[in-house]
Write an enzyme that holds these catalytic residues in place. Structure first.
Site, short mmCIF file in Angstrom:
data_model
loop_
_atom_site.label_atom_id
_atom_site.label_comp_id
_atom_site.label_asym_id
_atom_site.label_seq_id
_atom_site.Cartn_x
_atom_site.Cartn_y
_atom_site.Cartn_z
N SER A 1 0.84 -1.20 0.00
CA SER A 1 0.00 0.00 0.00
C SER A 1 0.87 1.25 0.00
CB SER A 1 -0.91 0.00 1.23
OG SER A 1 -1.77 -1.10 1.23
N GLY B 1 -5.81 -3.92 -7.61
CA GLY B 1 -6.93 -2.99 -7.63
C GLY B 1 -6.49 -1.57 -7.34
N GLN C 1 -9.54 3.89 -2.77
CA GLN C 1 -8.36 3.83 -3.63
C GLN C 1 -8.37 4.89 -4.73
OE1 GLN C 1 -8.33 -0.28 -4.84
NE2 GLN C 1 -7.34 -0.95 -2.95
N ASP D 1 -9.03 -5.88 5.20
CA ASP D 1 -8.01 -6.91 4.95
C ASP D 1 -7.66 -7.68 6.21
OD1 ASP D 1 -7.92 -6.35 2.28
OD2 ASP D 1 -6.12 -5.09 2.38
N LYS E 1 -13.19 -8.33 -3.38
CA LYS E 1 -11.76 -8.49 -3.18
C LYS E 1 -11.25 -9.49 -4.22
CE LYS E 1 -11.28 -5.76 0.39
NZ LYS E 1 -10.38 -4.58 0.35
#
Length: 414
Positions: free
Chosen positions: A20, A87, A160, A300, A327
Site C-alpha cells: 500500500s 486494484g 483507492q 483486509d 476483493k
C-alpha cells in the site's frame, strides 16, 4: 499444493514491505522531476505491476534490489497500462493517466477484470475526462487532460480512487475541490496525504477527510523514501504467535497510518498481549477469548481475524462483511467455506461474520486465488489435528511472496 503441518511457531522475522505504501510512493516518484530513491520496496506482484505502469507512463526505473531509483516527469511510452491484479494500481493510476492529453487504456487480470470501477468513471467525468469501460469493469480507457475543478467522490466501496485523485490533482492546471461521501478506509487516505507531504506537495483536508482542496500547478520534488513494513502481512505472523507460540515481528511503525495496525487492538481484545520490544512487536500464545471487532475501515484484517477467532473460546463477531464482496475473491464466502472445511464454525449474518471457536481437524482447501485466504488457512491450521493442504498457494506472491518460507522458519523447518 503446499502442506502446512500443525505445531508450534517461534522466532523473529521482518515484516514484508507494505505494498500500500510502496505503490503510493512509486506513483509519486513517477510524477516528480529528478530521481527519487525508494528503499525496501518489496517484491510483491502488486508492486511489480505498479512499476510496469509507471514505466509505461514514462518513468525510468533502475532496480538495485533493496533500492529503486526512479526518474519521473516523462511522457507515456505506451497506450496500454497493465495493472496485473492490483486494484489499487488500476484505480489510482486511472486518475494519473487522466493528466495526459492522450488516450490510455488500463487493463487488469484475474478477478480485477470483474471488479467494478464506477467510482473512477463517475468522478473523472465530473472533471470533464472521457472514460470508457467494459460494462462498468476494466479495461478502462481514459482521455485527458485532467484540468482540475470540483467533484463529489463516492468513498463507500473503496478509498483507492480518492487516493489516485489526491496524487494526480496537484499536477492539474487548475485548483480542485473534492467532496467525499461515505468514506471507508480513511487511514489509507491519510497515508496518501503523508506521501504527498514527503514529495513536497500541499493538500488541505478537513479532519474527517470529507473535503479536500488541492492547489494545481504544483511540482513534485524527488525524494528518498523508506517503505514501511506491512501491517497487513504482519497480522498473520502476529496471529500465528497468539495461536501457536512466540513470534516477534520487526520493521513495523507504531504510529503508521496503515489501517491494519488495528490488529494490535484485536489481539488485545482476544486476550493476547502484544508487546513492543526494541522496536519490534512480540506476541505469545495464551488463552484466547471471543471478541467483537469493527473491521469496516480495515477489511483486509478479516482473514487473520477469522483465523484467530477459530481458536478463541466463544463466538467472535466481526463487523464489515459488506467490504469483502469485491476483493480477490468473495472473501466472506471463501472464509466460510475453507475455514469450515478445517472444522471451524463460520457464518455470515448481514454485515457480521460470526466465528465460534473450537477444535479444528484439518483439510485440503482452495485458496480461491486469494493471497489472504491462503495465509488465513495456513495460520488457522497451526493448532489443528491434521494440518492443511492449500491448493493455489502461489497467490501469496500478490502481497507476501515469502510467506510460506517465513512460516517454515517459524516452525523450525529452515
Amino acid at each position: 499444493m503446499i502442506q502446512i503441518a500443525p505445531g508450534p511457531v517461534s522466532g523473529r522475522l521482518r515484516a514484508p514491505a507494505s505494498k500500500s505504501h510502496a505503490q503510493r510512493v512509486l506513483i509519486a516518484a513517477s510524477l516528480a522531476e529528478g530521481t527519487s530513491r525508494i528503499l525496501n520496496p518489496g517484491s510483491s506482484a502488486d508492486v511489480r505491476a505498479c512499476l510496469s505502469v509507471i514505466q509505461a507512463l514514462g518513468a525510468q526505473v533502475e532496480d538495485r534490489g533493496q533500492e529503486l531509483l526512479i526518474r519521473g516527469g516523462g511522457q507515456p511510452a505506451s497506450d496500454l497500462l497493465d495493472c496485473g491484479e492490483s486494484g489499487f494500481c488500476l484505480r489510482s493510476t486511472s486518475a494519473v493517466a487522466a493528466l495526459f492529453d492522450r488516450r490510455l487504456t488500463l487493463a487488469g487480470h484475474g478477478s480485477l477484470a470483474t471488479r467494478p470501477v464506477d467510482m473512477v468513471v463517475d468522478a473523472l467525468r465530473q472533471f470533464g475526462v472521457l472514460v470508457e469501460t467494459r460494462g462498468g469493469c476494466p479495461p478502462v480507457t481514459i482521455q485527458g487532460p485532467l484540468r482540475g475543478g470540483r467533484a463529489v467522490v463516492d468513498g463507500s466501496s473503496s478509498s483507492q480512487f480518492l487516493s489516485g485523485l489526491l496524487l494526480a490533482l496537484p499536477r492539474a492546471q487548475g485548483d480542485s475541490e473534492l467532496e467525499v461521501q461515505n468514506l471507508r478506509s480513511g487511514p489509507y487516505v491519510q497515508m496518501t496525504l503523508d506521501v504527498l507531504k514527503a514529495f513536497g506537495l500541499q493538500a488541505e483536508a478537513t479532519a474527517d477527510l470529507s473535503r479536500f482542496r488541492i492547489p494545481g500547478r504544483q511540482a513534485y520534488r524527488a525524494a528518498t523514501v523508506d517503505v514501511e513494513g506491512d501491517w497487513s502481512g504482519a497480522a498473520f505472523l502476529l496471529v500465528a504467535g497468539a495461536i501457536a507460540g512466540d513470534v516477534t515481528v520487526e520493521g513495523l511503525l507504531a504510529h503508521s497510518a496503515q489501517a491494519d495496525r488495528a490488529i494490535l487492538a484485536a489481539l488485545e481484545a482476544a486476550g493476547a498481549v502484544p508487546v513492543w520490544e526494541q522496536g519490534a512487536v512480540r506476541v505469545r500464545r495464551t488463552d484466547l477469548r471471543a471478541f467483537d471487532f469493527d473491521a469496516t475501515d480495515c477489511p483486509d484484517l478479516f482473514p487473520p481475524l477469522a483465523a484467530l477467532a477459530c481458536h478463541c473460546e466463544g463466538t467472535t463477531r466481526i463487523l464489515g462483511v459488506d467490504r469483502l464482496k469485491h476483493k480477490e475473491s468473495d472473501r466472506a464466502a471463501a472464509l466460510c467455506k475453507e475455514l469450515g472445511a478445517l472444522g471451524a464454525a463460520v457464518e455470515v449474518q448481514g454485515n457480521l461474520m460470526l466465528v465460534t471457536g473450537g477444535p479444528l481437524r484439518g483439510a485440503t482447501v482452495d485458496s480461491h486465488n486469494d493471497h489472504r485466504i491462503a495465509m488465513a488457512a495456513a495460520v488457522a491450521a497451526l493448532r489443528s489435528q491434521f494440518g492443511v493442504a492449500i491448493e493455489g498457494e502461489g497467490c501469496v506472491a500478490k502481497s507476501y511472496p515469502e510467506f510460506f518460507e517465513d512460516l517454515a522458519t517459524l516452525q523450525g523447518h529452515s
